[in-house]
Design a protein around this motif. Structure first.
Motif, short mmCIF file in Angstrom:
data_model
loop_
_atom_site.label_atom_id
_atom_site.label_comp_id
_atom_site.label_asym_id
_atom_site.label_seq_id
_atom_site.Cartn_x
_atom_site.Cartn_y
_atom_site.Cartn_z
N PRO A 72 3.79 2.38 -6.14
CA PRO A 72 3.21 3.62 -5.61
C PRO A 72 2.68 3.47 -4.19
CG PRO A 72 2.59 3.35 -7.89
CD PRO A 72 3.30 2.08 -7.49
N ARG A 73 1.94 2.37 -3.93
CA ARG A 73 1.40 2.17 -2.58
C ARG A 73 2.51 2.01 -1.55
NH1 ARG A 73 -4.16 -1.24 -1.94
NH2 ARG A 73 -5.52 0.23 -3.05
N GLN A 74 3.61 1.37 -1.92
CA GLN A 74 4.72 1.21 -0.98
C GLN A 74 5.33 2.56 -0.63
OE1 GLN A 74 5.66 -1.57 0.58
NE2 GLN A 74 7.22 -0.45 1.71
N ARG A 75 5.49 3.42 -1.62
CA ARG A 75 6.04 4.76 -1.37
C ARG A 75 5.10 5.57 -0.48
NH1 ARG A 75 6.35 6.40 -7.32
NH2 ARG A 75 6.84 8.46 -6.49
N ALA A 106 1.42 13.66 -0.70
CA ALA A 106 1.68 13.89 -2.12
C ALA A 106 2.97 14.67 -2.33
CB ALA A 106 0.50 14.63 -2.76
N GLU A 107 3.27 15.59 -1.43
CA GLU A 107 4.53 16.33 -1.53
C GLU A 107 5.73 15.41 -1.32
OE1 GLU A 107 4.55 19.60 1.16
OE2 GLU A 107 2.87 20.63 0.19
N VAL A 108 5.60 14.47 -0.40
CA VAL A 108 6.70 13.55 -0.11
C VAL A 108 6.96 12.61 -1.28
CG1 VAL A 108 7.50 11.69 1.40
CG2 VAL A 108 6.31 13.66 2.37
N VAL A 109 5.91 12.09 -1.88
CA VAL A 109 6.06 11.09 -2.94
C VAL A 109 6.02 11.71 -4.33
CG1 VAL A 109 5.09 9.28 -1.51
CG2 VAL A 109 3.57 10.57 -3.03
N CYS A 110 5.96 13.03 -4.40
CA CYS A 110 5.99 13.76 -5.68
C CYS A 110 4.81 13.40 -6.59
CB CYS A 110 7.31 13.51 -6.41
SG CYS A 110 8.77 14.01 -5.47
N GLY A 111 3.61 13.60 -6.05
CA GLY A 111 2.41 13.38 -6.85
C GLY A 111 1.58 12.22 -6.34
N LEU A 112 1.05 11.43 -7.28
CA LEU A 112 0.23 10.25 -6.96
C LEU A 112 -1.06 10.62 -6.22
CD1 LEU A 112 2.97 7.73 -5.74
CD2 LEU A 112 1.96 7.89 -8.02
N GLU A 113 -1.61 11.80 -6.50
CA GLU A 113 -2.77 12.28 -5.76
C GLU A 113 -3.96 11.33 -5.84
OE1 GLU A 113 -0.97 14.13 -7.77
OE2 GLU A 113 -0.33 15.93 -6.72
N VAL A 114 -4.25 10.82 -7.03
CA VAL A 114 -5.40 9.92 -7.19
C VAL A 114 -5.15 8.61 -6.43
CG1 VAL A 114 -6.75 8.57 -8.82
CG2 VAL A 114 -6.07 10.91 -9.41
N THR A 115 -3.95 8.07 -6.56
CA THR A 115 -3.61 6.83 -5.85
C THR A 115 -3.67 7.02 -4.34
OG1 THR A 115 -2.15 6.18 -7.67
CG2 THR A 115 -1.87 5.02 -5.59
N ILE A 116 -3.19 8.16 -3.86
CA ILE A 116 -3.24 8.46 -2.43
C ILE A 116 -4.68 8.49 -1.95
CG2 ILE A 116 -2.81 10.24 -0.69
CD1 ILE A 116 -0.29 11.00 -2.31
N GLN A 176 -7.36 7.08 -3.21
CA GLN A 176 -7.96 5.74 -3.23
C GLN A 176 -7.39 4.87 -2.12
OE1 GLN A 176 -6.95 4.58 -7.24
NE2 GLN A 176 -8.74 5.58 -8.14
N TYR A 177 -6.08 4.95 -1.91
CA TYR A 177 -5.45 4.11 -0.89
C TYR A 177 -5.86 4.54 0.50
CZ TYR A 177 -1.73 1.10 1.00
OH TYR A 177 -1.03 0.12 1.66
N PHE A 178 -5.99 5.83 0.72
CA PHE A 178 -6.42 6.32 2.03
C PHE A 178 -7.83 5.83 2.37
CE2 PHE A 178 -3.67 10.13 3.48
CZ PHE A 178 -2.52 9.40 3.22
N ASP A 208 -12.96 -1.74 0.28
CA ASP A 208 -13.81 -1.93 1.46
C ASP A 208 -13.01 -2.27 2.72
OD1 ASP A 208 -12.98 -4.50 0.96
OD2 ASP A 208 -14.98 -5.34 0.68
N GLY A 209 -11.70 -2.28 2.62
CA GLY A 209 -10.86 -2.56 3.78
C GLY A 209 -10.47 -4.01 3.93
N SER A 210 -11.05 -4.89 3.12
CA SER A 210 -10.70 -6.31 3.21
C SER A 210 -9.33 -6.55 2.58
CB SER A 210 -11.76 -7.17 2.51
OG SER A 210 -11.84 -6.85 1.13
N ARG A 211 -8.72 -7.66 2.95
CA ARG A 211 -7.37 -7.96 2.50
C ARG A 211 -7.37 -8.38 1.04
NH1 ARG A 211 -3.51 -12.15 2.34
NH2 ARG A 211 -1.42 -11.48 2.98
N ALA A 212 -6.48 -7.79 0.25
CA ALA A 212 -6.32 -8.19 -1.14
C ALA A 212 -5.34 -9.35 -1.21
CB ALA A 212 -5.79 -7.01 -1.96
N THR A 213 -5.66 -10.35 -2.02
CA THR A 213 -4.82 -11.54 -2.08
C THR A 213 -3.94 -11.59 -3.32
OG1 THR A 213 -6.62 -12.77 -3.17
CG2 THR A 213 -6.48 -12.90 -0.76
#
Length: 214
Positions: free
Chosen positions: A16-19, A37-47, A49-51, A93-98
Motif C-alpha cells: 500500500p505504501r509503495q502505491r 485515494a482516487e489514484v490508489v482506489c481507497g487506502l484512506e486510513v493508510t494515506i 497515517q503515511y502522510f 515521528d519521521g524517523s527511519r523504520a528499519t
C-alpha cells in the motif's frame, strides 16, 4: 496487533505504501489525501497515517489548507524531497523504520557488487552492513539458504566443515542474472516461504515444514 501476512498487503506486487508513494511522485507539485485515494482506489486510513509520517520526515509539506464544512479541513501537499522509486520507510515521528532493511541491503548488495562474482555469507554480510543497518552473518546465512532453495542462487562452491580442518571454507553462491526480479528484496515468511514482492507471489515453500506442522 499481529502484522498482516505480507502477500495479503500486496497488490500487483506492491505494498500500500509503495502505491501511495508512486502516486505522490506522479503528482509531486500538488496533491491531497483525497486525490491520492482516487489514484490508489481507497487506502484512506493508510494515506492519512503515511502522510503524517512523510510530513514529520520533511519529505512532503503542506502548501495550502482550506475549510471543508464546519469542522473539516483539506490540506494540499507537495513533494519536497524525492527519495527515489522505493517508498520511504519512515515511522510516525519521521524517523527511519528499519523493518525489512536487512533484506533490502543484502538483496541490493548481491545485485550491485556480486552481479558477476560469487560470494560467501561472511563477505555478503560485511558488504551489506552500513552505519545505520548492521546485517548479522547468521541472518545472511539463513536468507541465502532460502534463496538458494527457491532457485535464485547457484551454489558455486560447497562448504567444507571447520574445526581443525585446514581446508575449511564456507559455501559460495552467485545470484542468477535471470532471477533478479526487481529492487524489492524477496523475504522469508513463516511458515518457511519466500515471497517476491516484485512478482507479487510466494515463489517457494518448504513443504517439509508444512508436513512437520500437520
Amino acid at each position: 496487533m499481529t502484522r498482516k501476512r505480507t502477500e495479503l498487503a500486496m497488490k500487483g506486487g506492491k505494498s500500500p505504501r509503495q502505491r501511495i508513494w508512486e502516486a505522490v511522485r506522479a503528482n509531486r507539485k500538488r496533491f491531497t489525501q483525497e486525490s491520492i485515494a482516487e489514484v490508489v482506489c481507497g487506502l484512506e486510513v493508510t494515506i492519512s497515517q503515511y502522510f503524517r509520517a512523510l510530513v514529520a520526515a520533511e519529505i512532503i509539506e503542506v502548501i495550502a489548507e482550506e475549510k471543508v464544512g464546519k469542522l473539516g479541513k483539506r490540506k494540499t501537499y507537495r513533494l519536497v524531497r524525492d527519495n527515489g522509486v522505493e517508498a520511504p520507510r519512515v515511522k510516525r515521528d519521521g524517523s527511519r523504520a528499519t523493518h525489512g532493511a536487512g533484506y533490502e541491503a543484502v538483496w541490493g548488495t548481491m545485485h550491485r557488487l556480486f552481479e558477476r562474482n560469487d560470494f560467501s555469507c561472511a563477505e555478503l554480510a560485511s558488504f551489506a552492513s552500513t552505519p545505520s543497518v548492521t546485517v548479522a552473518e547468521s541472518s545472511v546465512t539463513k536468507y541465502v539458504k532460502a534463496l538458494h532453495a527457491a532457485g535464485y542462487l547457484d551454489r558455486t562452491q560447497e562448504a567444507v566443515s571447520g574445526g581443525r580442518n585446514p581446508n575449511a571454507r564456507q559455501a559460495r553462491y552467485r545470484l542468477k542474472p535471470s532471477k533478479y526480479t526487481g529492487p524489492r528484496a524477496p523475504i522469508i515468511q513463516r511458515p518457511q516461504t519466500v515471497y517476491d514482492a516484485n512478482e507479487g507471489r510466494i515463489v517457494w515453500a518448504d513443504m517439509k515444514e508444512f508436513e512437520d506442522a500437520e
